[in-house]
Design a protein around this motif. Sequence first.
Motif, PDB file in Angstrom:
ATOM      1  N   ILE A  99       3.786   5.493  -0.690  1.00 30.92           N
ATOM      2  CA  ILE A  99       3.605   5.784  -2.116  1.00 30.92           C
ATOM      3  C   ILE A  99       3.851   4.524  -2.946  1.00 30.92           C
ATOM      4  O   ILE A  99       3.081   4.189  -3.852  1.00 30.92           O
ATOM      5  CB  ILE A  99       4.543   6.935  -2.537  1.00 30.92           C
ATOM      6  N   SER A 100       4.892   3.790  -2.603  1.00 28.95           N
ATOM      7  CA  SER A 100       5.223   2.569  -3.344  1.00 28.95           C
ATOM      8  C   SER A 100       4.134   1.517  -3.213  1.00 28.95           C
ATOM      9  O   SER A 100       3.949   0.698  -4.100  1.00 28.95           O
ATOM     10  CB  SER A 100       6.557   1.994  -2.844  1.00 28.95           C
ATOM     11  N   ALA A 101       3.420   1.547  -2.086  1.00 28.27           N
ATOM     12  CA  ALA A 101       2.374   0.552  -1.842  1.00 28.27           C
ATOM     13  C   ALA A 101       0.997   1.051  -2.271  1.00 28.27           C
ATOM     14  O   ALA A 101      -0.005   0.361  -2.070  1.00 28.27           O
ATOM     15  CB  ALA A 101       2.354   0.180  -0.360  1.00 28.27           C
ATOM     16  N   GLY A 102       0.928   2.245  -2.832  1.00 24.51           N
ATOM     17  CA  GLY A 102      -0.350   2.745  -3.336  1.00 24.51           C
ATOM     18  C   GLY A 102      -1.246   3.372  -2.288  1.00 24.51           C
ATOM     19  O   GLY A 102      -2.411   3.689  -2.559  1.00 24.51           O
ATOM     20  N   LEU A 103      -0.715   3.599  -1.092  1.00 24.42           N
ATOM     21  CA  LEU A 103      -1.534   4.186  -0.030  1.00 24.42           C
ATOM     22  C   LEU A 103      -1.756   5.677  -0.260  1.00 24.42           C
ATOM     23  O   LEU A 103      -2.771   6.228   0.146  1.00 24.42           O
ATOM     24  CB  LEU A 103      -0.821   3.953   1.312  1.00 24.42           C
ATOM     25  N   ALA A 104      -0.816   6.312  -0.902  1.00 20.04           N
ATOM     26  CA  ALA A 104      -0.921   7.745  -1.202  1.00 20.04           C
ATOM     27  C   ALA A 104      -0.010   8.025  -2.386  1.00 20.04           C
ATOM     28  O   ALA A 104       0.817   7.181  -2.766  1.00 20.04           O
ATOM     29  CB  ALA A 104      -0.495   8.577   0.002  1.00 20.04           C
ATOM     30  N   GLU A 105      -0.169   9.207  -2.970  1.00 18.97           N
ATOM     31  CA  GLU A 105       0.684   9.520  -4.119  1.00 18.97           C
ATOM     32  C   GLU A 105       1.619  10.693  -3.853  1.00 18.97           C
ATOM     33  O   GLU A 105       2.763  10.709  -4.297  1.00 18.97           O
ATOM     34  CB  GLU A 105      -0.162   9.827  -5.359  1.00 18.97           C
ATOM     35  N   THR A 106       1.098  11.687  -3.134  1.00 13.08           N
ATOM     36  CA  THR A 106       1.876  12.911  -2.932  1.00 13.08           C
ATOM     37  C   THR A 106       1.781  13.298  -1.456  1.00 13.08           C
ATOM     38  O   THR A 106       0.704  13.679  -0.984  1.00 13.08           O
ATOM     39  CB  THR A 106       1.353  14.043  -3.833  1.00 13.08           C
ATOM     40  N   VAL A 107       2.882  13.171  -0.742  1.00 15.95           N
ATOM     41  CA  VAL A 107       2.873  13.275   0.716  1.00 15.95           C
ATOM     42  C   VAL A 107       3.759  14.437   1.162  1.00 15.95           C
ATOM     43  O   VAL A 107       4.933  14.505   0.790  1.00 15.95           O
ATOM     44  CB  VAL A 107       3.386  11.962   1.361  1.00 15.95           C
ATOM     45  N   ILE A 225       7.991  17.649  -0.099  1.00  6.37           N
ATOM     46  CA  ILE A 225       6.928  16.916  -0.782  1.00  6.37           C
ATOM     47  C   ILE A 225       7.559  15.671  -1.393  1.00  6.37           C
ATOM     48  O   ILE A 225       8.518  15.777  -2.169  1.00  6.37           O
ATOM     49  CB  ILE A 225       6.293  17.751  -1.926  1.00  6.37           C
ATOM     50  N   VAL A 226       7.037  14.512  -1.007  1.00  6.36           N
ATOM     51  CA  VAL A 226       7.531  13.246  -1.550  1.00  6.36           C
ATOM     52  C   VAL A 226       6.453  12.686  -2.476  1.00  6.36           C
ATOM     53  O   VAL A 226       5.263  12.689  -2.136  1.00  6.36           O
ATOM     54  CB  VAL A 226       7.835  12.233  -0.428  1.00  6.36           C
ATOM     55  N   THR A 227       6.868  12.210  -3.645  1.00  3.25           N
ATOM     56  CA  THR A 227       5.904  11.613  -4.575  1.00  3.25           C
ATOM     57  C   THR A 227       6.608  10.534  -5.388  1.00  3.25           C
ATOM     58  O   THR A 227       7.804  10.265  -5.192  1.00  3.25           O
ATOM     59  CB  THR A 227       5.266  12.704  -5.483  1.00  3.25           C
ATOM     60  N   SER A 228       5.855   9.894  -6.276  1.00  2.00           N
ATOM     61  CA  SER A 228       6.474   8.857  -7.105  1.00  2.00           C
ATOM     62  C   SER A 228       7.498   9.501  -8.033  1.00  2.00           C
ATOM     63  O   SER A 228       7.362  10.668  -8.430  1.00  2.00           O
ATOM     64  CB  SER A 228       5.415   8.132  -7.922  1.00  2.00           C
ATOM     65  N   ALA A 229       8.516   8.738  -8.396  1.00  2.00           N
ATOM     66  CA  ALA A 229       9.534   9.263  -9.307  1.00  2.00           C
ATOM     67  C   ALA A 229       8.884   9.717 -10.611  1.00  2.00           C
ATOM     68  O   ALA A 229       9.241  10.767 -11.166  1.00  2.00           O
ATOM     69  CB  ALA A 229      10.587   8.189  -9.573  1.00  2.00           C
TER      70      ALA A 229
END
Lengths: 392, 133
Positions: A99-107, A225-229
Amino acid sequence: MSHELSGRTAIAGLGITEMGKVYGRTATDFAVRAVALAAEDAGIGLTELDGLLINPGVGGDIGLPLQAALGVGELRLLSTVQGFGSSACAMVQYASLAISAGLAETVACVYADAPLRQGAGSGAAYTGAARQASALDGLPRAAGLDSAAAKYALAARRHMERYGTTSEQLGAVAVAARQWAAFNERAQMRDRKLTLEDHQASRVVADPLRLFDCCLVSNGGIAVIVTSAERARSLARPPVYVLGWGQGHPGHPMARGSGFGLVTGAATSGPAALAMAGLSLSDIGVREIYDCFTFTTLVSLEDYGFCGKGEGGAFAASGALAPGGSHPTNTGGGQLSSYYMWGMTPLSEGVIQARGDGGPRQVAGADAILVSGNGGVLDHHATLILGPHPHP
Amino acid sequence: MSVSPLTRDEHSAEFFDAAARGVLLLRWSTECGGYLPPAAVICPCAPLAPLEWREASGLGEVVTWTVIPVRGTDAVPPTVVAYVELAEGPWITVRVRGIDPAKLRAGHPVRIGFETPEGGGETIPIALPPHPG
């Protein structure tokens, strides 16, 4: 000073399926339901997922076909992750990096297992023939070392011989976990009291480990579910920020000088995770420690530094881990007394505590929570520091 | 206890041939002269250097052990399994025979012997009291 990625991602959803002696469903069924529950918890639809990390478990019963089972298309990140019991924490780490590297947003990160069969004891759950690369790798099994309990017994006995750790002290870990479980509606052992006398009277599985030194076996699934803060703040539940992470894989040799049974990967994963979060050990209010066996809790607490090396037994016997103790540990009952979902057991309880959702077992001031995964025979550790604030 | 599930392969043939003669082999690094466990495939000191089989002294001491009861019966003695540190340095996992498990301690001296499972299969190393008889 925390690392630039500290607090940049968050756990926005938690899904826990029905758990324990739940029959007639496959691991894939549980995995699908866990992801669906986690997405619902976060307040998102499944189509909003663009990443999926899957921990296949011991038997490899779930894998990449889970994408099709979930019916989610256009993923930008899809992989299995295997670090045995360290996988759950590791998946959150890899998801956060992606997510931090822009590969995905919501994992979505998921684990599920269904080893229990109706009418068969839990001891029959994980006794499949060992897979081995060479006939020589089969020597331990041929010698009679044929279970996880026996291998951890070797580790525990070495610690006992070196430091004087006792079975009663291991029992204190089991009793503390059971006391916490009494406050957890999901705990399989919620209504079963356990005393030190019960522990000492329980049958020997592999000396020095007794029945109540061993974790439960559960059917079920758990997903997060992990996503950007930033995105997490716009979703349904309060974000649980990922403040720090670390892994430790000591690779102890089977040779003179080996630290087997004495030191785990937590000795390196813990300091790394704390440094990333910019926190010190005294900032940690709650510990969720992988506890496949009582000894795992004890030796991990030593390696994180909550007590001195070799002092884990006395630390546990002091009541430090139990409700009302100085170092609340495994506040949902852990794998020993709540449910066995590999590293998802400590991770799920860490999220519950960070959200303040613990009800009667909620630990006040849970601003920094240490979650510890352990895999192999104390071979693999992954650590997360979680909390309700992005900069504690 | 079930019989040995071991079936030799190319890598292990020499080890099991020696075991059948009552000789314990270890891997040995041609580069550093260090001994390695039987299953080792490289020496970390020189990952590309070949390994050879060398005879071990057969002497060692217990590092740690477990006593595994046979469920549902007291008539069958428990299985005692130990990690033994050989005099040469490597550890091996072996069944312990002929030593009262209550007397085991870290550092307990042992001598490596061999046994062949009743139903057949490869001969494997075991730990015995240090002095025969």
